[in-house]
Every structure is written in C-alpha cells, then in structure tokens.
Write a protein that holds these residues in place. Structure first.
Motif, PDB file in Angstrom:
ATOM      1  N   ARG A 192      11.374  21.469 -28.681  1.00 36.50           N
ATOM      2  CA  ARG A 192      12.399  21.864 -28.043  1.00 36.50           C
ATOM      3  C   ARG A 192      12.599  23.379 -27.412  1.00 36.50           C
ATOM      4  N   SER A 193      12.204  24.122 -28.326  1.00 40.74           N
ATOM      5  CA  SER A 193      12.189  25.570 -27.939  1.00 40.74           C
ATOM      6  C   SER A 193      11.323  26.034 -27.010  1.00 40.74           C
ATOM      7  N   ALA A 194      10.310  25.243 -26.571  1.00 35.84           N
ATOM      8  CA  ALA A 194       9.305  25.653 -25.604  1.00 35.84           C
ATOM      9  C   ALA A 194      10.360  25.749 -24.027  1.00 35.84           C
ATOM     10  N   THR A 195       9.699  26.724 -23.280  1.00 36.54           N
ATOM     11  CA  THR A 195      10.264  26.504 -21.861  1.00 36.54           C
ATOM     12  C   THR A 195       9.249  26.667 -20.772  1.00 36.54           C
ATOM     13  N   ASP A 196       9.228  25.759 -19.971  1.00 29.77           N
ATOM     14  CA  ASP A 196       8.354  25.775 -18.844  1.00 29.77           C
ATOM     15  C   ASP A 196       8.884  26.540 -17.461  1.00 29.77           C
ATOM     16  N   HIS A 197       8.361  27.789 -17.553  1.00 33.05           N
ATOM     17  CA  HIS A 197       8.940  28.874 -16.398  1.00 33.05           C
ATOM     18  C   HIS A 197       8.286  28.414 -15.078  1.00 33.05           C
ATOM     19  N   HIS A 198       9.040  28.382 -14.215  1.00 35.36           N
ATOM     20  CA  HIS A 198       8.353  28.315 -12.668  1.00 35.36           C
ATOM     21  C   HIS A 198       9.106  29.375 -11.795  1.00 35.36           C
ATOM     22  N   GLY A 199       8.093  30.184 -11.559  1.00 43.36           N
ATOM     23  CA  GLY A 199       8.756  31.299 -10.690  1.00 43.36           C
ATOM     24  C   GLY A 199       8.406  31.049  -9.209  1.00 43.36           C
ATOM     25  N   VAL A 200       9.087  31.236  -8.154  1.00 46.81           N
ATOM     26  CA  VAL A 200       8.912  31.293  -6.807  1.00 46.81           C
ATOM     27  C   VAL A 200       8.984  32.852  -6.341  1.00 46.81           C
ATOM     28  N   ARG A 201       7.898  33.378  -5.855  1.00 46.53           N
ATOM     29  CA  ARG A 201       8.083  34.799  -5.400  1.00 46.53           C
ATOM     30  C   ARG A 201       7.882  35.032  -3.911  1.00 46.53           C
ATOM     31  N   ILE A 202       8.859  35.401  -3.103  1.00 44.01           N
ATOM     32  CA  ILE A 202       8.802  35.883  -1.933  1.00 44.01           C
ATOM     33  C   ILE A 202       8.323  37.159  -1.412  1.00 44.01           C
TER      34      ILE A 202
ATOM     35  N   MET B 292      11.135  19.871 -23.856  1.00 43.52           N
ATOM     36  CA  MET B 292      10.775  20.937 -23.188  1.00 43.52           C
ATOM     37  C   MET B 292      11.725  21.417 -22.007  1.00 43.52           C
ATOM     38  N   ARG B 293      12.417  22.545 -22.145  1.00 44.79           N
ATOM     39  CA  ARG B 293      13.277  23.173 -21.186  1.00 44.79           C
ATOM     40  C   ARG B 293      12.441  23.345 -20.025  1.00 44.79           C
ATOM     41  N   GLU B 294      13.132  23.425 -18.553  1.00 42.86           N
ATOM     42  CA  GLU B 294      12.588  23.985 -17.449  1.00 42.86           C
ATOM     43  C   GLU B 294      13.447  25.033 -16.733  1.00 42.86           C
ATOM     44  N   LYS B 295      12.851  25.921 -16.406  1.00 40.49           N
ATOM     45  CA  LYS B 295      13.364  27.292 -15.924  1.00 40.49           C
ATOM     46  C   LYS B 295      12.867  27.552 -14.389  1.00 40.49           C
ATOM     47  N   LEU B 296      13.635  27.729 -13.430  1.00 43.04           N
ATOM     48  CA  LEU B 296      13.177  28.122 -12.124  1.00 43.04           C
ATOM     49  C   LEU B 296      13.883  29.423 -12.065  1.00 43.04           C
ATOM     50  N   ARG B 297      12.919  30.111 -11.279  1.00 41.30           N
ATOM     51  CA  ARG B 297      13.422  31.746 -10.909  1.00 41.30           C
ATOM     52  C   ARG B 297      12.843  31.989  -9.680  1.00 41.30           C
ATOM     53  N   VAL B 298      13.792  32.239  -8.650  1.00 45.51           N
ATOM     54  CA  VAL B 298      13.348  32.965  -7.190  1.00 45.51           C
ATOM     55  C   VAL B 298      13.555  34.237  -7.272  1.00 45.51           C
ATOM     56  N   ALA B 299      12.369  34.861  -6.813  1.00 47.24           N
ATOM     57  CA  ALA B 299      12.296  36.449  -6.774  1.00 47.24           C
ATOM     58  C   ALA B 299      11.981  36.830  -5.495  1.00 47.24           C
ATOM     59  N   ALA B 300      12.331  37.994  -4.840  1.00 48.03           N
ATOM     60  CA  ALA B 300      11.865  38.604  -3.700  1.00 48.03           C
ATOM     61  C   ALA B 300      11.171  40.074  -4.112  1.00 48.03           C
ATOM     62  N   TYR B 301      10.185  40.447  -3.369  1.00 52.42           N
ATOM     63  CA  TYR B 301       9.619  41.691  -3.837  1.00 52.42           C
ATOM     64  C   TYR B 301       9.056  42.311  -2.439  1.00 52.42           C
ATOM     65  N   ALA B 302       8.829  43.474  -2.641  1.00 48.71           N
ATOM     66  CA  ALA B 302       8.338  44.381  -1.185  1.00 48.71           C
ATOM     67  C   ALA B 302       7.242  45.097  -1.558  1.00 48.71           C
ATOM     68  N   VAL B 303       6.339  45.003  -0.480  1.00 50.36           N
ATOM     69  CA  VAL B 303       5.205  45.957  -0.291  1.00 50.36           C
ATOM     70  C   VAL B 303       5.444  46.891   0.473  1.00 50.36           C
ATOM     71  N   CYS B 304       5.614  48.240   0.090  1.00 52.79           N
ATOM     72  CA  CYS B 304       5.830  49.488   0.766  1.00 52.79           C
ATOM     73  C   CYS B 304       4.814  50.290   0.515  1.00 52.79           C
ATOM     74  N   VAL B 305       4.300  50.441   1.809  1.00 51.07           N
ATOM     75  CA  VAL B 305       3.010  51.383   1.794  1.00 51.07           C
ATOM     76  C   VAL B 305       3.129  52.510   2.666  1.00 51.07           C
ATOM     77  N   ARG B 306       2.869  53.686   2.453  1.00 51.31           N
ATOM     78  CA  ARG B 306       2.885  54.748   3.419  1.00 51.31           C
ATOM     79  C   ARG B 306       1.859  55.849   2.959  1.00 51.31           C
ATOM     80  N   GLU B 307       1.139  56.435   4.149  1.00 50.75           N
ATOM     81  CA  GLU B 307       0.150  57.450   3.880  1.00 50.75           C
ATOM     82  C   GLU B 307      -0.863  56.912   2.659  1.00 50.75           C
ATOM     83  N   GLY B 308      -1.171  55.858   2.517  1.00 48.77           N
ATOM     84  CA  GLY B 308      -2.494  55.384   1.455  1.00 48.77           C
ATOM     85  C   GLY B 308      -1.824  55.284   0.252  1.00 48.77           C
TER      86      GLY B 308
END
Length: 151
Positions: free
Chosen positions: A83-93, A1-17
């Motif tokens: 072999r075609s299966a992929t173990d995805h691991h996502g790190v989210r900031i 099984m393949r391993e894949k790591l993805r690091v990503a960054a996201y924003a919470v932008c809130v205004r006026e509800g």
C-alpha cells in the motif's frame, strides 16, 4: 498502490551557445542539473507555470517563444504490491523561452539551489536528469509531433 499524477512545465532557454539550467538535489542527495520549471498549481495555465517557475528558480523573466513538445514519464516508488508504493506519472510540457528581464540569482528555500548558464558542449559531462537531454533534442530537432524517443 497509490497513483499520483504531476503536470509540470519547463523552459529551454539558449543564448550564445549556453543553456540555462538549475541544480537540484536528487533523491539520494547528489546534485543534478535540471531544466528550470516545475509543477502546475491547481487552476494554473502551463504557460503561466513555466514563466513563474523560471522566475522562481533563476531570477529571470522569460517570454515563451514556442512549444517544443509534451512527454511523460512513469515510475513506481516503494515496493510494488504494498500500500505504501506509489505509481508516479509525470506529464512534462517543454517550452522554448527567451530571457527578457531580471537578473540571474539562485532560488532560496525552493527545490533548486543554483542557477547557471552551461555551455551546450559541456552538458554531456554534467550530472543531469534525462529530461535535459530530451528537451535539447526537441530544441535541436524540432519534430512536428513534439516528441523524441527517450531511449
């Protein structure tokens, strides 16, 4: 099984509800709402990633006003044992951001097709990725450890 790591960054932008979200097609093609943000490029600082991704997906420039948390998710795509299966691991900031410039627009030729402000009270009724709920809990609760249970 393949391993894949993805690091990503996201924003919470809130205004006026309202919260700034982007719409992205899911794996089955169904549109779902996501936080603006995305994957880091090699050598890129996550702080720069979130500002770049928000600008690409929404047209807005943001100021990062805080770090809300870091989390991860893991899932296997394909059949385990093959072999075609992929173990995805996502790190989210997940950052908090404030819009400081630009104009709302939709991304062209990217991973999202629509950017919009959604009322916080409407979020539970939206088709959305689980990360939206996790990020809103981080924004509301502001746990010292930067983590909420996702269950």
């Amino acid at each position: 099984m393949r391993e894949k790591l993805r690091v990503a960054a996201y924003a919470v932008c809130v205004r006026e509800g309202q919260i700034l979200l982007a719409r992205s097609p899911a794996f089955d093609g169904t549109p779902e709402w996501v936080l603006p943000g995305g994957g880091m490029e090699h050598g890129e600082d996550p702080y720069d990633t979130v500002r770049r991704e928000v600008a690409e997906e929404t047209g807005y420039r943001i100021e990062v006003t805080g770090l809300l948390g870091v989390g991860s998710s893991r899932h296997v795509r394909g059949r385990q044992g093959l072999r075609s299966a992929t173990d995805h691991h996502g790190v989210r900031i997940i950052y908090e951001g404030e819009v400081v410039g630009g104009e709302l627009r939709n991304e062209i030729g990217g991973s999202t097709d629509l950017a919009a402000w959604q009322h916080l009270s409407a979020v539970p009724g939206l088709t959305r990725v689980r990360l939206v709920d996790i990020a809103l809990r981080l924004w509301r609760e502001r746990p010292a450890a930067g983590r909420v249970e996702s269950g």
